[in-house]
Motif scaffolding. Sequence first.
Motif, PDB file in Angstrom:
ATOM      1  N   SER A  81       0.796  -1.123   0.094  1.00  8.02           N
ATOM      2  CA  SER A  81      -0.040   0.041   0.110  1.00  8.02           C
ATOM      3  C   SER A  81       0.831   1.153   0.007  1.00  8.02           C
ATOM      4  N   GLU A  82       1.868   1.325   0.576  1.00  9.82           N
ATOM      5  CA  GLU A  82       3.002   2.226   0.516  1.00  9.82           C
ATOM      6  C   GLU A  82       2.604   3.387   1.260  1.00  9.82           C
ATOM      7  N   LEU A 119      -6.154  -1.684   4.807  1.00 10.72           N
ATOM      8  CA  LEU A 119      -5.203  -1.578   3.953  1.00 10.72           C
ATOM      9  C   LEU A 119      -5.222  -2.432   2.989  1.00 10.72           C
ATOM     10  N   VAL A 123      -5.774  -2.618  -1.349  1.00 11.07           N
ATOM     11  CA  VAL A 123      -5.023  -3.049  -2.237  1.00 11.07           C
ATOM     12  C   VAL A 123      -5.503  -4.510  -2.990  1.00 11.07           C
ATOM     13  N   GLU A 126      -7.572  -2.733  -5.574  1.00  8.64           N
ATOM     14  CA  GLU A 126      -6.835  -2.364  -6.682  1.00  8.64           C
ATOM     15  C   GLU A 126      -6.075  -3.253  -7.725  1.00  8.64           C
ATOM     16  N   ASP A 151      -3.111   3.144  -7.624  1.00 10.11           N
ATOM     17  CA  ASP A 151      -2.890   3.800  -6.385  1.00 10.11           C
ATOM     18  C   ASP A 151      -1.998   3.056  -5.349  1.00 10.11           C
ATOM     19  N   PHE A 152      -1.845   1.785  -5.534  1.00  9.07           N
ATOM     20  CA  PHE A 152      -0.874   0.919  -4.713  1.00  9.07           C
ATOM     21  C   PHE A 152       0.200   0.004  -5.783  1.00  9.07           C
ATOM     22  N   ASP A 153       1.062  -0.221  -5.203  1.00 10.08           N
ATOM     23  CA  ASP A 153       2.260  -0.937  -5.923  1.00 10.08           C
ATOM     24  C   ASP A 153       1.716  -2.319  -6.050  1.00 10.08           C
TER      25      ASP A 153
END
Length: 258
Positions: A81-82, A119, A123, A126, A151-153
Amino acid sequence: MKNSKTLIYDGSFNGFLTTVFVAFEEKIDVVDIQRNTKGQSGLFSETETIFTNVEKAKRVWNGIRSKSHNAITNVYFAFLSEADGIELILYTYIQKLITSKNGKQLDYSDGIVLRISQLARSVGREKHRMEAFVRFQLTKDDIYFANIEPDFDVLPLISKHFRNRYADQQWLIYDVKRKYGIFYNLEHVELVSLNLKQVHFNKIHKSDAFLNDEYDYQTLWNDYFKSTNIKSRINRKLHTQHVPKRYWKYLSEKKETA
């Protein structure tokens, strides 16, 4: 006096797990855990750089898994999620997990446990969106190429899906926000870094990187998409919930609206 430190790691997931191992082993009072690209440290604590050790990382991974399979997903997804300060939050979460009698019954009224769960779900959503919204374009090098801007990695999470689905063709999915991609060469998937001078959107203007036939196909697909929509039945609010506008610039069926 407590062994208070800010721990610095290389930014990788294995690096983070190694940091957790060292903190446990040396009984460090962890003030913060930071990536080495962050360039910050605590005002009242010394710093220690932790070097990634795969064996130590595996021991932490196996320790989490022995407590709860759900926790494995939560930890990895939340890491991707960073989110600001995610490392210290995850470290606290893992502490709670390891010291609990039954990891499957973590208390969701606990703010840390709830935050990690939220979170991880974000993720996960996403990940599924990227699997649905990636639109490839065929390059002159016979590689199917797609930009994404999640939005997330989530690139590490979607590679298996595309490797299985497009096993007979070379493809590259590039994250323009994080400036790296995953490339499938018909044998395996590998991480790549690119120096892109131009981000390729699925818009009306053409790029020399792609075949002219690719644009003809996109036009055909866009016309089909428009013809199958019944304007009087379009629920724009619901449509935007399922296909957020931030993704439109990469969707060929949205090339005239992006």
